[in-house]
Design a protein around this motif. Structure first.
Motif, short mmCIF file in Angstrom:
data_model
loop_
_atom_site.label_atom_id
_atom_site.label_comp_id
_atom_site.label_asym_id
_atom_site.label_seq_id
_atom_site.Cartn_x
_atom_site.Cartn_y
_atom_site.Cartn_z
N ASN A 1 0.86 -1.17 0.00
CA ASN A 1 0.00 0.00 0.00
C ASN A 1 0.90 1.22 0.00
N TYR B 1 -0.20 4.63 -1.70
CA TYR B 1 -1.23 5.20 -2.58
C TYR B 1 -0.69 6.30 -3.50
N THR C 1 -3.75 2.80 -5.96
CA THR C 1 -4.40 2.13 -4.83
C THR C 1 -4.36 0.61 -4.94
N CYS D 1 -0.87 -5.14 8.68
CA CYS D 1 -1.61 -4.08 8.01
C CYS D 1 -2.98 -3.93 8.67
N VAL D 2 -3.51 -2.72 8.67
CA VAL D 2 -4.83 -2.45 9.24
C VAL D 2 -5.91 -3.22 8.46
N GLU D 3 -5.57 -3.63 7.22
CA GLU D 3 -6.50 -4.39 6.40
C GLU D 3 -6.53 -5.87 6.80
N VAL E 1 -7.37 10.50 -3.13
CA VAL E 1 -7.78 9.35 -2.30
C VAL E 1 -7.67 9.72 -0.83
N TRP F 1 -4.57 9.21 7.71
CA TRP F 1 -5.77 8.38 7.75
C TRP F 1 -6.75 8.85 8.82
N TYR G 1 -9.73 5.45 11.97
CA TYR G 1 -8.29 5.44 12.19
C TYR G 1 -7.90 6.48 13.24
N HIS H 1 -11.74 -2.64 13.72
CA HIS H 1 -11.99 -1.58 12.76
C HIS H 1 -13.50 -1.57 12.54
N PRO H 2 -14.12 -0.38 12.38
CA PRO H 2 -15.58 -0.39 12.24
C PRO H 2 -16.08 -1.29 11.11
N ARG H 3 -15.25 -1.50 10.08
CA ARG H 3 -15.73 -2.29 8.95
C ARG H 3 -15.23 -3.73 8.95
N ARG I 1 -20.61 -5.48 10.60
CA ARG I 1 -19.90 -4.70 9.57
C ARG I 1 -20.88 -4.26 8.50
N ILE J 1 -11.79 7.12 -0.68
CA ILE J 1 -12.74 7.22 -1.80
C ILE J 1 -11.98 6.85 -3.07
#
Lengths: 299, 205
Positions: free
Chosen positions: A60, A62, A66, A117-119, A166, A234, A242, A254-256, B117, B174
């Motif tokens: 990552n 960016y 991306t 990674c946060v992902e 982004v 972030w 973040y 993470h919220p998602r 989620r 985005i």
């Protein structure tokens, strides 16, 4: 030095091996005598550094796009020499330091760190670098300073990704001073004993192994000592998702998505997920930095 | 009718529908094969998951394009619409299976993800909306449900919209690509609003 990394020099995959790991894995049975088995047994949690192909092919960054493969495709456009870092703010010796000047005053060593990674994917990376505290000592941090702010190069001509908003450019990050001074916090200039690939943040980047990867800002051109918590990219983009600290924490999702587990890169499609460790496995060394803090509040 | 549309329509008549079903199996089969042998790059699970999800979105967009193409370009692909819809459902089911069995793996976490989620809730919602459509996509159901069949199958509109939103939400920041997809989806839905869909109707006869 105040800590012992649990992975050592001997855990690094020999260069001949990482260049061609797939083939070697295929013929691994015949290679057991060379020490492959012993090496794996020594590495805690059977951690094994990822191959250079993985480390330099899945990024990552960016500023170069991306997609995970974009940085490997486009980062060659970045001019990394000459390079200098503008050091300023609450320091005794502010100035524009050339990379050579900085490197002449520090000890480069190898650090094999987990990278989370946060992902929710992870790797193990054998960095070459020096403790950030050495650089900070060189420039003389004034007693009022409480935070360190970092900034990535912003070069539209060399970074095709910055055409798109982004996130807000340039990329900025920050650490509390005690985090920055911690012996685990390094500035990396190499991987596997080689010059760090551009897509991994050449020529010099931060590595904070107990925080999510995006805190480890790449291709740094500016370091500022300040008494205010600096803005971070972030966090500005999405403060709900973040936080400033962004410590690896399996208990704060993470919220998602969940942060309880991670996909280990390099395991193939049937690899099992691994449980994420508190502070990415560096709890013993860094937990005291956050004594008395509510980590779900200060995520 | 313009000659291009006419030629396309004549060509379409010669293509049997079963061919579409057969061809549709190839992309996910190839993807799975490439995943197993290690041809999908450094993070093969994500690659499979995202690619098959994208195939599903393509098939949904194709399904939704049938009516506007007929109305505004006089291209008649109606005989493929059921196949396209079922193929979309097949791809989205594969997408879900990759997520369940290769990505998340842990059942307690799967349920937590669906509930907690939003982007997964939304994606799951889109999938659930498609189930009755797949189940009733046979002639017998069409006869049984009569007028209600058409009403029921309007569920494809919210399903595809949720799919597009799901795509936007799973990216960090985005990003352009999912926005383009959502734009196309919204356009295809707008074309169905009465004031627009009536525009060319008089010429139909």
């Amino acid at each position: 030095m105040g800590f012992k990394p649990d992975l050592t020099r001997r855990d690094v995959t020999p260069k001949a091996m990482f260049l061609n790991r797939r083939q070697i894995m295929a013929g691994a049975a015949g290679l057991s005598l060379t020490g492959l088995i012993g090496r794996q047994a020594r590495a805690q949690d059977a951690l094994e550094p990822n191959s250079m192909e993985e480390i330099a092919g899945y990024n990552n960054f960016y500023e170069f796009g991306t997609g995970k493969e974009d940085p490997a495709k486009y980062a060659h456009m970045l001019t990394t020499s000459p390079w200098s870092i503008e050091v300023g703010g609450m320091v005794d010796k502010p100035g524009n330091y050339s990379l050579d000047d900085i490197l002449s005053g520090v000890d480069i060593e190898e650090r094999i760190y987990r990278f989370r990674c946060v992902e929710a994917w992870s790797m193990v990376i054998p960095w070459n670098g020096f403790e950030l505290n050495q650089l900070l000592d060189q420039v003389g941090v004034q007693s009022r300073a409480k935070y360190v702010a970092f900034e990535t190069a912003y070069r539209p001509d060399e970074m095709p990704g910055v055409r798109f908003p982004v996130v807000e450019w340039p990329y900025v990050e920050g650490l509390r001073l005690d985090e920055a001074m911690h012996p685990l916090t390094i500035m990396a200039t190499g991987i596997y004993g080689e010059t760090i690939p551009n897509q991994n943040g050449a020529p010099i980047r931060l590595v904070v192994p107990w925080k999510y990867g995006f805190k480890s800002i790449k291709s740094i051109v500016k370091i500022t000592l300040t008494d205010q918590e600096p803005p971070t990219t972030w966090n500005k983009a999405n403060p709900r998702e973040y936080g400033f600290y962004s410590n690896v924490n399996p208990n704060v999702d993470h919220p998602r998505w969940s942060q309880a587990t991670e996909r280990v890169i390099g395991g193939g499609i049937f690899a099992a997920r691994k449980e994420t460790q508190m502070f990415n496995g560096y709890e013993e060394q860094v937990a005291s930095l956050y004594d008395g803090m509510d980590l779900s509040e200060n995520f | 009718m313009n000659p291009v549309s006419q030629r396309i329509n004549e060509g379409v008549r010669k293509v049997p529908t079963w061919l579409l079903y057969v061809l549709a199996v190839i992309p996910p089969a190839l993807l799975f094969y490439n995943g197993v042998v290690g041809n999908l790059g450094i993070d093969p699970v994500k690659k499979m998951e995202h690619q098959i999800g994208l195939y599903g979105l393509w098939a949904l967009i194709a399904t939704l394009s049938v009516t506007p193409l007929r109305r505004f370009a006089r291209i008649n692909l109606l005989k493929f619409r059921r196949a396209l819809g079922l193929i979309a459902f097949f791809y989205i089911s594969c997408h879900l299976a990759v997520w369940l069995f290769l990505d998340v793996q842990i059942w307690s976490q799967i349920w937590a993800d669906i509930v907690k989620r939003p982007y997964i809730t939304i994606g799951m919602g889109a999938f659930v909306l498609m189930i009755p459509l797949a189940v009733t996509s046979n002639n017998w159901s069409m006869r049984r449900l009569r007028k209600n069949w058409g009403k029921l199958h309007k569920l494809v509109y919210p399903a595809v919209l949720l799919g597009g939103i799901h795509f936007i939400m799973l990216r960090k920041g985005i990003q352009l690509e999912p926005l383009i997809y959502l734009g196309v989806i919204v356009l295809l839905l707008l074309l169905r609003l009465p004031p627009i869909s009536k525009v060319r109707s008089p010429a139909r006869a």
